[in-house]
Structure formats: structure tokens, C-alpha cells
Motif scaffolding. Structure first.
Motif, PDB file in Angstrom:
ATOM      1  N   ASP A 143       0.810  -1.221   0.000  1.00  0.00           N
ATOM      2  CA  ASP A 143       0.000   0.000   0.000  1.00  0.00           C
ATOM      3  C   ASP A 143       0.846   1.276   0.000  1.00  0.00           C
ATOM      4  O   ASP A 143       0.361   2.348   0.341  1.00  0.00           O
ATOM      5  N   GLY A 144       2.117   1.150  -0.391  1.00  0.00           N
ATOM      6  CA  GLY A 144       2.968   2.341  -0.462  1.00  0.00           C
ATOM      7  C   GLY A 144       2.644   3.204  -1.677  1.00  0.00           C
ATOM      8  O   GLY A 144       1.816   2.837  -2.517  1.00  0.00           O
ATOM      9  N   ASP A 145       3.304   4.347  -1.766  1.00  0.00           N
ATOM     10  CA  ASP A 145       3.043   5.284  -2.866  1.00  0.00           C
ATOM     11  C   ASP A 145       3.353   4.708  -4.236  1.00  0.00           C
ATOM     12  O   ASP A 145       2.637   4.948  -5.198  1.00  0.00           O
ATOM     13  N   GLU A 146       4.443   3.955  -4.290  1.00  0.00           N
ATOM     14  CA  GLU A 146       4.918   3.454  -5.573  1.00  0.00           C
ATOM     15  C   GLU A 146       3.845   2.621  -6.269  1.00  0.00           C
ATOM     16  O   GLU A 146       3.625   2.727  -7.474  1.00  0.00           O
ATOM     17  N   MET A 147       3.126   1.812  -5.487  1.00  0.00           N
ATOM     18  CA  MET A 147       2.153   0.865  -6.050  1.00  0.00           C
ATOM     19  C   MET A 147       0.726   1.405  -6.014  1.00  0.00           C
ATOM     20  O   MET A 147      -0.218   0.693  -6.358  1.00  0.00           O
ATOM     21  N   LYS A 148       0.582   2.662  -5.635  1.00  0.00           N
ATOM     22  CA  LYS A 148      -0.761   3.213  -5.434  1.00  0.00           C
ATOM     23  C   LYS A 148      -1.652   3.106  -6.686  1.00  0.00           C
ATOM     24  O   LYS A 148      -2.831   2.761  -6.591  1.00  0.00           O
ATOM     25  N   GLY A 149      -1.055   3.401  -7.852  1.00  0.00           N
ATOM     26  CA  GLY A 149      -1.831   3.349  -9.092  1.00  0.00           C
ATOM     27  C   GLY A 149      -2.311   1.952  -9.436  1.00  0.00           C
ATOM     28  O   GLY A 149      -3.142   1.777 -10.332  1.00  0.00           O
ATOM     29  N   PHE A 150      -1.785   0.972  -8.734  1.00  0.00           N
ATOM     30  CA  PHE A 150      -2.213  -0.407  -8.977  1.00  0.00           C
ATOM     31  C   PHE A 150      -3.106  -0.926  -7.857  1.00  0.00           C
ATOM     32  O   PHE A 150      -4.117  -1.581  -8.103  1.00  0.00           O
ATOM     33  N   VAL A 151      -2.713  -0.624  -6.637  1.00  0.00           N
ATOM     34  CA  VAL A 151      -3.431  -1.203  -5.501  1.00  0.00           C
ATOM     35  C   VAL A 151      -4.823  -0.590  -5.343  1.00  0.00           C
ATOM     36  O   VAL A 151      -5.796  -1.307  -5.084  1.00  0.00           O
ATOM     37  N   ALA A 152      -4.935   0.719  -5.533  1.00  0.00           N
ATOM     38  CA  ALA A 152      -6.250   1.357  -5.343  1.00  0.00           C
ATOM     39  C   ALA A 152      -7.295   0.813  -6.322  1.00  0.00           C
ATOM     40  O   ALA A 152      -8.387   0.407  -5.895  1.00  0.00           O
ATOM     41  N   PRO A 153      -7.011   0.750  -7.618  1.00  0.00           N
ATOM     42  CA  PRO A 153      -8.034   0.183  -8.514  1.00  0.00           C
ATOM     43  C   PRO A 153      -8.303  -1.291  -8.258  1.00  0.00           C
ATOM     44  O   PRO A 153      -9.438  -1.741  -8.402  1.00  0.00           O
ATOM     45  N   LEU A 154      -7.272  -2.031  -7.877  1.00  0.00           N
ATOM     46  CA  LEU A 154      -7.488  -3.455  -7.602  1.00  0.00           C
ATOM     47  C   LEU A 154      -8.422  -3.632  -6.407  1.00  0.00           C
ATOM     48  O   LEU A 154      -9.331  -4.464  -6.431  1.00  0.00           O
ATOM     49  N   LYS A 155      -8.192  -2.829  -5.384  1.00  0.00           N
ATOM     50  CA  LYS A 155      -9.063  -2.853  -4.205  1.00  0.00           C
ATOM     51  C   LYS A 155     -10.506  -2.561  -4.591  1.00  0.00           C
ATOM     52  O   LYS A 155     -11.437  -3.240  -4.167  1.00  0.00           O
ATOM     53  N   ALA A 156     -10.680  -1.522  -5.393  1.00  0.00           N
ATOM     54  CA  ALA A 156     -12.039  -1.112  -5.782  1.00  0.00           C
ATOM     55  C   ALA A 156     -12.721  -2.213  -6.599  1.00  0.00           C
ATOM     56  O   ALA A 156     -13.894  -2.534  -6.384  1.00  0.00           O
ATOM     57  N   ALA A 157     -11.971  -2.814  -7.512  1.00  0.00           N
ATOM     58  CA  ALA A 157     -12.557  -3.856  -8.355  1.00  0.00           C
ATOM     59  C   ALA A 157     -12.900  -5.086  -7.531  1.00  0.00           C
ATOM     60  O   ALA A 157     -13.948  -5.717  -7.720  1.00  0.00           O
ATOM     61  N   SER A 158     -12.022  -5.418  -6.610  1.00  0.00           N
ATOM     62  CA  SER A 158     -12.265  -6.581  -5.765  1.00  0.00           C
ATOM     63  C   SER A 158     -13.475  -6.347  -4.859  1.00  0.00           C
ATOM     64  O   SER A 158     -14.272  -7.250  -4.595  1.00  0.00           O
ATOM     65  N   LYS A 159     -13.626  -5.117  -4.424  1.00  0.00           N
ATOM     66  CA  LYS A 159     -14.797  -4.758  -3.598  1.00  0.00           C
ATOM     67  C   LYS A 159     -16.087  -4.906  -4.419  1.00  0.00           C
ATOM     68  O   LYS A 159     -17.100  -5.418  -3.931  1.00  0.00           O
ATOM     69  N   ASP A 160     -16.036  -4.482  -5.672  1.00  0.00           N
ATOM     70  CA  ASP A 160     -17.199  -4.673  -6.559  1.00  0.00           C
ATOM     71  C   ASP A 160     -17.544  -6.154  -6.696  1.00  0.00           C
ATOM     72  O   ASP A 160     -18.717  -6.544  -6.639  1.00  0.00           O
ATOM     73  N   LEU A 161     -16.505  -6.942  -6.868  1.00  0.00           N
ATOM     74  CA  LEU A 161     -16.730  -8.380  -7.066  1.00  0.00           C
ATOM     75  C   LEU A 161     -17.332  -9.006  -5.809  1.00  0.00           C
ATOM     76  O   LEU A 161     -18.265  -9.810  -5.885  1.00  0.00           O
ATOM     77  N   GLN A 162     -16.834  -8.600  -4.659  1.00  0.00           N
ATOM     78  CA  GLN A 162     -17.386  -9.118  -3.404  1.00  0.00           C
ATOM     79  C   GLN A 162     -18.837  -8.690  -3.224  1.00  0.00           C
ATOM     80  O   GLN A 162     -19.671  -9.457  -2.742  1.00  0.00           O
ATOM     81  N   ALA A 163     -19.126  -7.454  -3.635  1.00  0.00           N
ATOM     82  CA  ALA A 163     -20.509  -6.973  -3.521  1.00  0.00           C
ATOM     83  C   ALA A 163     -21.434  -7.795  -4.410  1.00  0.00           C
ATOM     84  O   ALA A 163     -22.575  -8.093  -4.034  1.00  0.00           O
ATOM     85  N   ALA A 164     -20.939  -8.181  -5.563  1.00  0.00           N
ATOM     86  CA  ALA A 164     -21.751  -9.017  -6.462  1.00  0.00           C
ATOM     87  C   ALA A 164     -21.977 -10.386  -5.840  1.00  0.00           C
ATOM     88  O   ALA A 164     -23.099 -10.914  -5.860  1.00  0.00           O
ATOM     89  N   GLY A 165     -20.914 -10.946  -5.261  1.00  0.00           N
ATOM     90  CA  GLY A 165     -21.047 -12.240  -4.589  1.00  0.00           C
ATOM     91  C   GLY A 165     -22.049 -12.147  -3.443  1.00  0.00           C
ATOM     92  O   GLY A 165     -22.882 -13.037  -3.229  1.00  0.00           O
ATOM     93  N   MET A 166     -21.996 -11.051  -2.723  1.00  0.00           N
ATOM     94  CA  MET A 166     -22.920 -10.813  -1.606  1.00  0.00           C
ATOM     95  C   MET A 166     -24.357 -10.723  -2.118  1.00  0.00           C
ATOM     96  O   MET A 166     -25.277 -11.287  -1.528  1.00  0.00           O
ATOM     97  N   TYR A 167     -24.521 -10.030  -3.233  1.00  0.00           N
ATOM     98  CA  TYR A 167     -25.861  -9.923  -3.822  1.00  0.00           C
ATOM     99  C   TYR A 167     -26.398 -11.315  -4.165  1.00  0.00           C
ATOM    100  O   TYR A 167     -27.559 -11.630  -3.895  1.00  0.00           O
ATOM    101  N   PHE A 168     -25.543 -12.147  -4.732  1.00  0.00           N
ATOM    102  CA  PHE A 168     -25.980 -13.510  -5.085  1.00  0.00           C
ATOM    103  C   PHE A 168     -26.377 -14.288  -3.828  1.00  0.00           C
ATOM    104  O   PHE A 168     -27.378 -15.003  -3.818  1.00  0.00           O
ATOM    105  N   MET A 169     -25.571 -14.151  -2.757  1.00  0.00           N
ATOM    106  CA  MET A 169     -25.869 -14.887  -1.525  1.00  0.00           C
ATOM    107  C   MET A 169     -27.198 -14.456  -0.923  1.00  0.00           C
ATOM    108  O   MET A 169     -27.992 -15.268  -0.464  1.00  0.00           O
ATOM    109  N   GLN A 170     -27.408 -13.150  -0.950  1.00  0.00           N
ATOM    110  CA  GLN A 170     -28.618 -12.632  -0.307  1.00  0.00           C
ATOM    111  C   GLN A 170     -29.878 -12.904  -1.123  1.00  0.00           C
ATOM    112  O   GLN A 170     -30.968 -13.005  -0.564  1.00  0.00           O
ATOM    113  N   ASN A 171     -29.740 -12.980  -2.430  1.00  0.00           N
ATOM    114  CA  ASN A 171     -30.922 -13.112  -3.277  1.00  0.00           C
ATOM    115  C   ASN A 171     -31.067 -14.453  -3.981  1.00  0.00           C
ATOM    116  O   ASN A 171     -32.165 -14.831  -4.373  1.00  0.00           O
TER     117      ASN A 171
END
Lengths: 590, 590
Positions: free
Chosen positions: A473-501
Motif C-alpha cells: 500500500d505504499g506510494d509506488e504501487m498506489k496506481g495499482f493497488v487502489a483500482p485493484l481494491k475497488a474492483a475486488s470490492k465490486d466483485l465481493q458486492a456481487a457475490g454478496m448480492y448472489f448470496m442474499q438473493n
């Protein structure tokens, strides 16, 4: 005329800088140092460039022909197949006791990309053999293994997979091919199979068909299906070829592409077959082949994109058309090369960032297969089982999309067959369909794999991404880690939607399955790009680093993270709209 | 075997419920009531179903052949072309003084969808003629019009467009074809043109080539290009056919698709040509054809998606495979039809919602052309000029995407040529390339059209969307207006980004041009869907309403708004990442 060069530098980067294979604890990996893999890539790459790729267009033009029951492959195929066989390339990862070189599965993947990119239709003769041999290795008796495998590993005999019937594709339970037990323990197989790749040809002494059929009196549906070895020519216990078996070619299909491969209708008329594995457990045995085959098909997807990209890039550098709007770049010529134009670059960067990410993803997948097989690593086995439909579905969808995009760089010439770009797209198209159409992959992922072992593997996947993000999570990798985090969060939210519905209404999950498969593909490629960027950044700190290559690697990764990864938000949005807009319309109202 | 039925109900809905054409103030529209347009659709539809479509696969299989300088079209083409001509279908919108029926351009668009969907390669012989005739009508002298147009409107003579040369595609300024003035006012044309659709064939008595060439001593580059009428056979002042002109076919190209159309290399060897329009103003004259041709190509894109959808739907209703996870739907059969499966429905809804939206968009565009021509409505002219690259680029990209998606519904059969689904995709592919590759459309949109007339037209477009949203902000339309507003806001933000950054660095705009074209396509289709939903809701309040149709229309619109329109956010995100990731890499580092 198109050309092909094995992407040695990028393959080596993935193997040694990203995956660091020779320091992994997998038996056999310690031998696979950079010199060794470099030799594989260079030697096979030369054969691909000089012999196999020049036959790609020949195969497309000539196709295969059926005359008097005999299938002829295109001019030059037999000689090239001999060279492939004589070079030992078809037995890299086969066990030494059955004539192989005993290398890890990863070696097959490296060779597979080179062979598939340079001539997909040609390579399928070997690829199907590899799959069939794997099924015999996993489910055959010792006698069966000894009898069939050595000749298959050398490709003196090739193999096929026989699943589909005219009325039974995905729904194999409806198949009608029958197996009647004989007193000598063999079976008589009768029925018709369609879409049999490499079903017959003139490049091997025998063909070993693996055929799904129902034994008389078997349970209804998929639980009554068994798998049989049905050779084209019968083989005695000493391994001598004998009489023709009751197997014949009904016709060769005319297809959109892969014309160099004979896609046959196969007729079995009381052909002698040998049960492989247990009665009525044919699907289990077939899945050994299908999982491997699905990885191989994902590879085909990005491999066609790789060769299409190589040629699109060459054209973009060479073809002079128009001027750079920010200032002339080629003042001595009548125009600037295409690559100065922003939208041409956008297109090339789409292709480049996909292919390199896909290669990393697939090679990583191959290491999981080696871990599963050679270390009996259950976690790796679970993870690759989860990711197989993603590798197959996402990499073939995108592989076709970008092979088509590469064609676009050529303008009108892209539509003319003599330039070869059309063939890459036409060949790539099948990969979205066979070994389970991509919609079926999405169903497998969401309907089965997410919940497998209590959801353990998908949770492990998310944990892996999270750990990587936390550790970097250092500065050098910020341009990679931040979007990866966001995308992974989206994917988890989709998985959560499937579980709940999905429990209340399975369609709530299944209606979003295709979007989920693509989201997960993006997260996987995002993870690969973040890891590659990290490896490249570390590489840059070393003396004698190949700065141009490593900097281009990081820049390509930045492109993927900035411009492709955010697609996950769109897919999540679609999933969260629920199934109503998809399921609402009566079938008659379409 | 695939089939085709003209979508009469949907076309009538667009014409009369959405566009309400017969109450518009456009001269000629009052005659086009529902009965009249219904008769066009039914009569031409019958010809398409029974005669023209059955030749689609024949054309694909046989292609065109060149023997001893003579091009032969596939079996049956000539007879079908006679029927098309004899039915008066090729002169619907031609002026009465030149042998036409004087109907609005919209009539050509209605007929064009039916003809293009049923047999794209066949219809191009007529389509090119229409474009060439339009250029002569707009730029010819009275004598030229009288000489060439009547025979072209009847398709006794067909037409072509000759722009591309081997080294000069998009960059026409580099062309080398020469025109040498003769003392009698004619020119001798010498040079080679490639990719000439309908360049030669056996279905017409003469072929009228429109050829771009440079008059000796003309200014360098695009400003030295003139347009010439160069007939295959010379015609005297009484209209009698005379000697062969110096025009010959070099070869017929082998293409990915549209095999039924002869794509020729044309050689001009001192051929007699007649200047059309002014010297060195050839591009202006050619653009008359090209703008119309671009609309026609956008139409081709969605028309291939339409026929592919019709056949995918039929297969999904017919093919039994697997069971509905929520409960068996076809208990008397061995399996349920494909359409029960959520991902098959997702795929079909993608196609359906695109095709119906695209039809509305294109027909609306045709009304703008009529307003521009028949009312000299400058606003309509500006708006259609702005939207032309969107119609061409977006509808052909998506048309191909969904023709490919339709193929997927067929599984393995989709890849086999005899089922016909591959042809739809292969034919649709060219529409993304010709008449300006789609990257060039994006450049035209962002680099020229946005700023045209001080940005007046794009502002008018946004104002139109805003007004619609304001006038329809009730609960009933909420599911349409809210997403349309959001998408339009995204599009405006992208335009703002270009304005703020494009002046300093044109690449900031151009790197986002492709994404912008797609965003704008989505907003246009979103607007169409919102309007169609409103029309359907109003229709439902009337006695005797076709409730099933209107409710399906609204449901299909909801699908588009929920699942497709949000793509604008992804495109905006990409644009706002700026040009650095695209322009950063040195050309040698790719």
C-alpha cells in the motif's frame, strides 16, 4: 502475409520475475530455470515461426477433405506434425514411465501458447491427444495406461473427445449412444457423435477416441453415462495394429474457422470399446479432460489475440496514413505511421494489456495445476477449480474481441483474407463455444464453483487479493493497488448480492452470472498486473535491468488498471438491477 | 436454414407511434400513413422472405467469380435483381423527374432495413447505386442528371464509389489516380482503385463508376482531388450504349464475408471520365455520397443483428436443452427450451433491446435527412451531421457484437456454416470498417462534429434530452428518465473534459474519442427507448391496444435502461483518466 514470433522476453518475465518458478517448492520446478525455459521458447519458437505458422493460412484455405472415407489434412501438415513429434514436443509433461519427459504441466502451457498462437487448427491434433491421454492416465488401469499412453505421448497415435450428439450438447444426459457389454469384458459402441475435433486425419497411425455412451440398462440421464476407449484400429496386447474398428467418418463440418482441423461427424457401428474408469461414472472421467481442456481453450483465446496483436502492431508501425495532429513525426515520408494516432494506440494498448495479463493469469493457473498434482495441494486445486471457468470464459471472450480489434487496425485490408487478420478472428471465435459455451462457464462459476467447499476457495481468493493490497500500500504501487481494491470490492458486492438473493430466487444469481464471470476476469487480470508491476519495479532496481522492457511493462499495467479494470462497476450495477428485466418477458413476447 | 421476416409491427410502431410521421410537416410525409407504410413493408417483406433471403447463403457459398474479364454473380442473383427492379423498389425516393416515385428518404430507409437484413451482399448492388445517384443529383449538371439518373434509379445501370487505392485509404490525399483533360472537355482517367463494392457484375447493362482522381497540375493532397463519372460502357447523347470504356476488373477480393458482392480491384487505363461538380472539389461531392452511405452502413450493422436475433430467438424457443432451475417448463419433453435459461435470456434481451433501439434511432435519423432536404431545416441538417458518425460507428460495432452473440445461442451449431449464423457475423464485420473505419468515425465526431457551428448542434442535442426529461418527470416514466438524465450528464461531462483539455493537448480529446462515440450511442438509444416507452404507455391507454406488444416494448426498454445505459459511466471514467496511458509508450516499446 502475417508472421509469428514467440514472445520470449515476456514469457520469461512471467515465469521468472513474476512467478519465480525455479524457487517454488513444486517438484520439477527447480530444473526450470531461465536458461531451460528460454531454450524451450527459442527452439519451439523457431519451429513455430519457420514451419508451423506458415501452414496456418494454408490450412485455412485448403481445409480438410474426406475422400472415400479418408480424411486428408492440408499440404504440409503431416510433415510439420512429424517435426513436432520428432522434436519430442508432444511429451514434455508426460510421465517418464509412459515415454514422456516428466516435466511439469507448466511446460505444456508454455509450448501450448506458442503452438496455438502460430497455428491453432494444427495444434488441436496434439492438444486433443494430450487431453485424452490425461483422462487415461487418471482413470485407466495399469494395462490400459501401458497400452495406450506411450504412443499417444509421442503422437504416433492421436486422441479425441466424443461428447456431443445432434440433440445433446450441453445437456449430455440426453445422449443416445449405446454400449452393449460383451462376454469378453469389452463393449459394442453404437451411435453418432458430432463436432469431433481431429476426428480423423492422415498424420497418425491410429486414433484413440474417448467416447461417452450409455451402457444398456444404465440409469436415466447424466448418471447413466460411461466413458470408453474406442480406437480407430484395434490393437492387440503386444501393441500391434490389427483390424479396423467399427468407426467411420460421416462427414467433415464446414466451419467459420479452424479449417485446418478436421471437425468430424463420427459414426460408431458396433465398434469395440473398453470401459475407462467406472461404469456410469463417465462424466467424472470426462471432466478430467474437460477441466484441462478448458484451460487450454482459455489459452487459445489469448493466443489468437497475441498473434493478431503482433501483426496489428507491425502494420501500425509500417503503414503510413495521415499525420500526427500534434506535429509531423515522419517528415521524410508522405504520411506518418498509423501508430501516431491516439485511437490506434488505444486499440493496441487494449490488446497488449489484455494479452500480457492473460498470459500471466494462465501461466499462474498452470502453476496451480502443478501444485495440485505434484504437491497434492488442496488449496491450489480448489483455487484452479474456481478460476477455470474464468480462464475459459473471460479469456476467450476477450481474445476474440481483441483479435477483431486487431483486424480493425488494418482497415479494409483486415477484411481481405490474404492479409490473414480475418482468420485470427474466425479461429478465435470457436474458443467461446467449445468445451462448454461461455454462458455455461458462467453458470459453472456462479452456480457451482462459488459455493464449492462452503465457499472456501472464493474466500481464499479474496483474502489473497486483500493481503497483496495490504502488503503493497505504499506510494509506488498506489496506481495499482487502489483500482485493484475497488474492483475486488465490486466483485465481493456481487457475490454478496448472489448470496442474499440467490437462495430465494436462483435466477437472481444466474441472471448475473455472465457479468460476474467478466468482473472476476478483470479482477484476476488486475491482480496479475499489480503483481507484474511490482516485479517490474523491483527489477528496475537491479543492475543491468532491461529498463525499456520493464518500464513498458509498468506503463501497460497502468493502462489496464486505469481503463479496463473500472468495468467491474458497470457489471456490478447490472447484477444489482436484479433478474426482473431479464426474466420478466414471457417467452412468446420476445 | 435461417429465415427472415420483416419486423412489420415494430417498424410500424416506430414510424407511427414514436415518430408520428404522417402528422409531421415534411412534404410527402402526409401520404405515408400506416396503411401505406404497411403495404411497403408487407410487399417488400414478402419478396425478401421468399426470394432475396433464400439467396443469402447461396451468395455466401458461391461468391462472385471473374472469368475472362467478366464477373458472374451467384445463381439466382440476376433474377432476384430483376424482381427488385421490376417492383420499382430501387426508385422509391428518387425524384419523379428522373424516373423515381418521389417518396421521402425515409421510405428508402424502411426498404433498406428489409433488404439489408435479408441479404446484405445482394442489397449492396442497389445501395451503391443509390449513393452514386445521390451524388450526381446533388452535383451534376442538368445534362448529366438527365443522362445518368433515370437508368440508375431503375437500376438498369448500377453505380459504384471509387476512393481507396492500395497505399491510400483513410488518407485520400495520397491518391495517385490521374485525370488528364482532353480538348472535348472530358478527361482520361488512369490508375488503380481497390475495394470497389459491386465493381462489376452481370446484373445491369452498364455500371456508372464515380472515381476520385487528381487532375494534372492539381494542388497537393486532398485539395487536389476531383470526382469523375466513368461509365463501364460509353453512352452517347441519346442514351445509347456504345464502346467499352478503358475500365477493367483486376481481380475480385477474397473476403471474410459479403461474398455475394463483387469487391473488385478496378483498373482505369485512359478511361473517359466526365467531371462531376467542380475541379479539385471532389471530396465535397464525394461526401454527399459518404454521409448517406454512412447512415446506410449503420443500418447494415443493426440489420444483421436483426436477422441474427430472429434466428437466435427461433432456436432458443425450439432447442430443448437442460431444465429451468426454478421448475420444469416442458414436462412432456426430454428437456426445456433454451429460453428458460437466464443467461440465454440475458443474451436475447441484449440483442432485442439493441435492435429495436437502433431501428428507432436510424428511422429518426432518416426523418432528419428529410427535414434537411425537404424543409431546408438547418437544425435538422446540423443534428444529423452530428449523429451520422454515431449511427455509423456505434450501430455497426454493436451490430457485429450482437450478431456474434446470436451465434452463441446456437452453441456448436453457431460455428457451422450450414446453420447460417456465422455468415451474419462475418457479413456484419465489414460494416465496422468501410465508409470510414469506426475509429475514423470517432475522430470525425470528436475532432469535427462537436465543434461544428460553434458547438451549436451538440448543445441542441443536450437541450433536447433535457427538455424531454423535464416534460416527463412523473412517476410513470421514472425508470426511463432517471437513467437517461444520468447518462446524458456523463456525456456532457466527457464533452466538458474535452473542451478543458483538448485545446492544450488534442490527444486528450482524441484518446477518448472512441469511448465518447459509444457513450453518445448509448444516450441516443436511451433517448429512443424513453420516447418509445412513453409512446407505448400512451398506446396502452387506447381502446383496442395491442397490449402484449406494447408491454413487451416497455419491458425491453426497461432492460436497456437498467443494463446497457450505465455503460456511460465506464466510458466517462476512461476518458477522464486522460491520454497519458495511451500516448506514453514510445512506438518502439510496444
Amino acid at each position: 502475409m502475417p508472421s509469428y514470433t514467440a514472445p520470449a522476453k515476456d514469457m520469461q518475465f512471467v515465469l521468472h520475475d513474476l512467478l519465480e518458478i525455479s524457487t517454488q517448492d513444486v517438484p520439477g520446478y527447480s530444473d526450470m530455470d531461465a536458461e531451460f525455459t528460454g531454450a524451450i521458447i527459442d527452439t519451439l519458437g523457431q519451429l513455430a515461426t519457420e514451419v508451423i505458422h506458415p501452414l496456418n493460412m494454408v490450412g485455412d484455405r485448403q481445409g480438410c477433405t474426406l475422400e472415400n472415407g479418408v480424411v486428408r489434412t492440408p499440404d504440409g501438415f503431416k510433415d510439420a506434425f512429424d517435426q513436432l513429434r520428432d522434436g519430442g514436443w508432444t511429451a514434455l509433461d508426460a510421465p517418464e514411465e509412459f515415454g514422456g519427459q516428466g516435466l511439469p504441466y507448466l511446460s505444456y502451457t508454455i509450448a501450448g501458447e506458442i503452438l496455438s498462437a502460430s497455428n491453432m487448427a494444427f495444434n488441436m491434433y496434439y492438444g486433443l491427444t494430450h487431453g485424452a491421454a490425461s483422462a487415461i492416465l487418471a482413470h485407466g488401469t495399469e494395462a490400459q495406461k501401458a497400452k495406450w499412453l506411450p504412443k499417444m505421448h509421442s503422437c504416433e497415435w492421436t486422441g479425441t473427445m466424443n461428447l456431443t450428439e445432434p440433440h445433446a450438447g450441453t445437456d449430455l444426459g440426453m445422449m443416445r449412444t449405446k454400449a452393449v457389454p460383451q462376454t469378453d469384458g469389452t463393449y459394442k459402441i453404437t451411435g453418432q457423435k458430432i463436432f469431433i475435433s481431429a476426428g480423423d486425419h492422415d498424420m497418425a497411425d491410429n486414433i484413440v477416441h474417448l467416447v461417452l455412451a450409455k451402457i444398456e440398462g444404465a440409469p436415466e440421464g447424466i448418471k447413466g453415462v460411461s466413458l470408453f476407449i474406442v480406437p480407430k484400429i484395434l490393437v492387440d496386447d503386444e501393441g500391434n495394429l490389427g483390424a479396423r474398428n467399427g468407426v467411420s467418418v460421416g462427414k467433415i463440418e464446414e466451419k467459420m474457422g479452424i479449417h485446418g482441423n478436421s471437425t468430424c461427424v463420427m459414426n460408431y457401428d458396433g465398434a469395440t470399446g473398453y470401459l475407462l474408469g467406472q461404469e456410469h461414472k463417465g462424466m467424472r472421467a470426462m471432466f478430467t479432460m474437460m477441466n484441462e481442456a478448458r484451460l487450454g481453450v482459455g489459452l487459445q483465446g489469448y493466443a489468437q489475440s497475441e498473434i493478431a496483436y503482433q501483426n496489428a502492431l507491425a502494420y501500425a508501425l509500417d503503414r503510413l496514413q495521415g499525420r500526427d495532429v500534434t506535429g509531423v513525426k515522419n517528415p521524410d515520408g508522405p504520411a506518418d505511421p498509423l501508430i501516431v494516432h491516439p485511437d490506434i494506440r488505444r486499440n493496441l494498448m487494449d490488446q497488449k494489456s489484455f494479452v500480457e495479463g492473460a498470459r500471466a493469469f494462465t501461466f499462474w493457473g498452470a502453476t496451480m495445476i502443478d501444485r495440485a498434482h505434484r504437491l497434492e495441494d488442496k488449496d491450489a486445486d480448489g483455487l484452479i477449480s474456481l478460476l477455470t471457468p474464468v480462464i475459459k470464459g473471460f479469456l476467450t471472450d476477450k481474445g476474440f474481441e481483441y483479435a477483431t480489434a486487431a483486424q480493425q487496425v488494418y482497415g479494409g485490408h483486415g477484411y481481405i483474407e490474404e492479409w490473414g487478420m480475418s482468420q485470427f478472428a474466425r479461429d478465435a471465435r470457436i474458443a467461446m463455444i467449445y468445451e462448454g459455451a461461455n454462458g455455461v462457464q458462467a453458470l459453472d462459476l456462479v452456480g457451482r464453483k462459488l459455493a464449492q467447499d462452503g465457499g472456501k476457495h472464493v474466500m481464499a481468493f479474496f483474502e489473497m487479493v486483500k493481503t497483496f493490497c495490504k502488503e503493497n500500500d505504499g506510494d509506488e504501487m498506489k496506481g495499482f493497488v487502489a483500482p485493484l481494491k475497488a474492483a475486488s470490492k465490486d466483485l465481493q458486492a456481487a457475490g454478496m448480492y448472489f448470496m442474499q438473493n440467490g437462495m430465494k430466487n436462483p435466477n437472481a444469481a444466474l441472471a448475473g452470472s455472465y457479468d460476474f464471470m467478466h468482473m472476476m476476469g478483470h479482477v484476476c487480470l488486475g491482480l496479475m498486473w499489480a503483481r507484474m508491476a511490482k516485479a517490474a519495479m523491483e527489477g528496475l532496481k537491479k543492475d543491468g535491468a532491461d529498463r525499456d522492457f520493464l518500464e513498458a511493462k509498468i506503463a501497460t499495467g497502468r493502462y489496464y488498471m486505469a481503463r479496463q479494470l473500472p468495468a467491474t462497476a458497470m457489471h456490478l450495477g447490472r447484477i444489482q438491477t436484479g433478474p426482473e428485466t431479464i426474466m420478466g418477458l414471457e417467452a412468446t413476447a420476445f
